[in-house]
Design a protein around this motif. Structure first.
Motif, PDB file in Angstrom:
ATOM      1  N   LEU A  14       0.817  -1.212   0.000  1.00  0.00           N
ATOM      2  CA  LEU A  14       0.000   0.000   0.000  1.00  0.00           C
ATOM      3  C   LEU A  14       0.853   1.265   0.000  1.00  0.00           C
ATOM      4  CD1 LEU A  14      -2.915  -0.988   2.397  1.00  0.00           C
ATOM      5  CD2 LEU A  14      -2.992  -0.741  -0.096  1.00  0.00           C
ATOM      6  N   GLY A  15       2.028   1.195   0.619  1.00  0.00           N
ATOM      7  CA  GLY A  15       2.932   2.333   0.546  1.00  0.00           C
ATOM      8  C   GLY A  15       3.294   2.652  -0.896  1.00  0.00           C
ATOM      9  N   ARG A  16       3.631   1.605  -1.669  1.00  0.00           N
ATOM     10  CA  ARG A  16       3.978   1.803  -3.087  1.00  0.00           C
ATOM     11  C   ARG A  16       2.773   2.272  -3.897  1.00  0.00           C
ATOM     12  NH1 ARG A  16       4.633  -2.347  -5.751  1.00  0.00           N
ATOM     13  NH2 ARG A  16       4.441  -4.087  -4.289  1.00  0.00           N
ATOM     14  N   ILE A  17       1.624   1.614  -3.683  1.00  0.00           N
ATOM     15  CA  ILE A  17       0.425   1.948  -4.453  1.00  0.00           C
ATOM     16  C   ILE A  17      -0.007   3.387  -4.173  1.00  0.00           C
ATOM     17  CG2 ILE A  17      -2.041   1.464  -4.722  1.00  0.00           C
ATOM     18  CD1 ILE A  17      -0.395  -0.688  -6.046  1.00  0.00           C
ATOM     19  N   CYS A  18      -0.004   3.763  -2.901  1.00  0.00           N
ATOM     20  CA  CYS A  18      -0.435   5.120  -2.553  1.00  0.00           C
ATOM     21  C   CYS A  18       0.490   6.177  -3.132  1.00  0.00           C
ATOM     22  CB  CYS A  18      -0.535   5.270  -1.035  1.00  0.00           C
ATOM     23  SG  CYS A  18      -1.969   4.440  -0.328  1.00  0.00           S
ATOM     24  N   ASN A  19       1.780   5.919  -3.120  1.00  0.00           N
ATOM     25  CA  ASN A  19       2.712   6.861  -3.732  1.00  0.00           C
ATOM     26  C   ASN A  19       2.441   6.990  -5.234  1.00  0.00           C
ATOM     27  OD1 ASN A  19       4.346   7.924  -1.646  1.00  0.00           O
ATOM     28  ND2 ASN A  19       5.479   6.002  -1.514  1.00  0.00           N
ATOM     29  N   ASP A  20       2.200   5.857  -5.903  1.00  0.00           N
ATOM     30  CA  ASP A  20       1.891   5.894  -7.342  1.00  0.00           C
ATOM     31  C   ASP A  20       0.607   6.668  -7.599  1.00  0.00           C
ATOM     32  OD1 ASP A  20       4.126   4.403  -7.904  1.00  0.00           O
ATOM     33  OD2 ASP A  20       3.069   2.516  -8.236  1.00  0.00           O
ATOM     34  N   VAL A  21      -0.408   6.410  -6.764  1.00  0.00           N
ATOM     35  CA  VAL A  21      -1.682   7.103  -6.945  1.00  0.00           C
ATOM     36  C   VAL A  21      -1.504   8.603  -6.736  1.00  0.00           C
ATOM     37  CG1 VAL A  21      -4.002   7.413  -5.992  1.00  0.00           C
ATOM     38  CG2 VAL A  21      -3.104   5.102  -6.354  1.00  0.00           C
ATOM     39  N   ALA A  22      -0.797   8.986  -5.677  1.00  0.00           N
ATOM     40  CA  ALA A  22      -0.590  10.397  -5.382  1.00  0.00           C
ATOM     41  C   ALA A  22       0.138  11.097  -6.524  1.00  0.00           C
ATOM     42  CB  ALA A  22       0.178  10.563  -4.068  1.00  0.00           C
ATOM     43  N   LEU A  23       1.152  10.441  -7.072  1.00  0.00           N
ATOM     44  CA  LEU A  23       1.898  11.025  -8.189  1.00  0.00           C
ATOM     45  C   LEU A  23       1.024  11.200  -9.417  1.00  0.00           C
ATOM     46  CD1 LEU A  23       5.301   9.123  -7.841  1.00  0.00           C
ATOM     47  CD2 LEU A  23       4.920  11.587  -7.508  1.00  0.00           C
ATOM     48  N   LYS A  24       0.221  10.176  -9.718  1.00  0.00           N
ATOM     49  CA  LYS A  24      -0.647  10.243 -10.896  1.00  0.00           C
ATOM     50  C   LYS A  24      -1.754  11.278 -10.710  1.00  0.00           C
ATOM     51  CE  LYS A  24       0.103   5.647 -12.906  1.00  0.00           C
ATOM     52  NZ  LYS A  24       1.354   5.343 -12.198  1.00  0.00           N
ATOM     53  N   LEU A  25      -2.234  11.446  -9.505  1.00  0.00           N
ATOM     54  CA  LEU A  25      -3.221  12.484  -9.237  1.00  0.00           C
ATOM     55  C   LEU A  25      -2.653  13.878  -9.484  1.00  0.00           C
ATOM     56  CD1 LEU A  25      -4.883  11.109  -5.969  1.00  0.00           C
ATOM     57  CD2 LEU A  25      -6.052  11.471  -8.149  1.00  0.00           C
ATOM     58  N   GLY A  26      -1.339  14.002  -9.249  1.00  0.00           N
ATOM     59  CA  GLY A  26      -0.695  15.301  -9.417  1.00  0.00           C
ATOM     60  C   GLY A  26      -0.296  15.621 -10.841  1.00  0.00           C
ATOM     61  N   ASP A  27      -0.382  14.629 -11.729  1.00  0.00           N
ATOM     62  CA  ASP A  27       0.017  14.865 -13.128  1.00  0.00           C
ATOM     63  C   ASP A  27      -0.911  15.865 -13.817  1.00  0.00           C
ATOM     64  OD1 ASP A  27       2.102  13.155 -12.860  1.00  0.00           O
ATOM     65  OD2 ASP A  27       1.116  11.453 -13.827  1.00  0.00           O
TER      66      ASP A  27
END
Length: 241
Positions: free
Chosen positions: A228-241
């Motif tokens: 979940l640490g990895r998934i959440c970081n990926d989600v947060a980054l993609k949300l910021g794109d």
């Protein structure tokens, strides 16, 4: 620190905040629920495994965990304040006689637990706005009223705001997991904390339900904390794109 909640780690602006309403089975010594103490180890009292997963995630840079400090049988933080189930008089067929409170007793319970919990969560979010809120819960492998096992290892829940969910579902599926989209139940039906602190404020959030057997031991908790640490970081980054 309040008896209503605990904050693990240091919230960061643009980080991730893991929120677990049902992380504790604690019943204060001055509250008598009138139930078999064995029930406090079951899902009606606590989301099994989420406290440990949240605490492990909070060891990672940029992640903090905000967790409920009392059992959902004392006060269910993931309910609307005026909902009957906020202080449940019954749960999963079990009567909770100690929760048959008069108006003054009901108000005192809310003043002691519910309102401080939500006030503190709002303050954390306002002070250090995260890039993503992870709403973390767990669910039973099988309903007591059903002979059908629940197949999903993890479910993704949301109400109106599905921005993070749409990103996370394929990422979780790519890990080889059986992922439920609005399973084992819909976030449109039960999403009170995120409705209040995320959707009402326009904050992106990811509602995650992990099947209990996945996080019932230390190895599973470590696995899911890392994932979940990895998934959440990926989600947060993609949300910021």
């Amino acid at each position: 620190m309040s008896e209503a909640f605990r904050l693990i780690g240091n919230p960061r602006f643009g980080g991730i905040l893991v929120v677990s309403d049902h992380a504790s089975s604690h019943v204060p010594a001055d509250i008598e629920l009138g139930i078999d103490p064995a029930l406090l180890d079951q899902h009606i009292a606590i989301d099994i495994g989420v406290a440990e997963v949240g605490a492990l995630m909070a060891e990672r840079p940029g992640i903090a965990a905000f967790q409920g400090g009392v059992s959902r049988l004392v006060c269910d933080f993931n309910r609307e304040e005026h909902a009957p189930a906020v202080i449940p008089v019954a749960s999963d067929g079990h009567a909770i006689p100690g929760n048959a409170l008069d108006h003054a007793g009901h108000k005192a319970r809310l003043d002691r637990f519910f309102r401080p919990y939500h006030a503190a969560l709002a303050a954390v979010l306002d002070d250090k706005p995260p890039a993503l809120i992870l709403s973390l819960h767990s669910f039973t492998p099988q309903l007591a009223t059903s002979d059908q096992p629940r197949p999903w290892q993890v479910g993704v829940l949301y109400n109106q705001d599905d921005r993070a969910a749409r990103i996370a579902i394929p990422l979780l599926a790519a890990e080889g997991l059986v992922v439920g989209d609005q399973e084992p139940y819909s976030g449109k039906l039960l999403n009170a904390t995120m409705n209040r602190h995320a959707e009402a404020e326009g904050r992106p959030y990811l509602g995650i339900e992990i099947r209990q057997d996945q996080i019932a031991d230390a190895a599973g908790q470590q696995f899911w904390a890392s994932l979940l640490g990895r998934i959440c970081n990926d989600v947060a980054l993609k949300l910021g794109d």
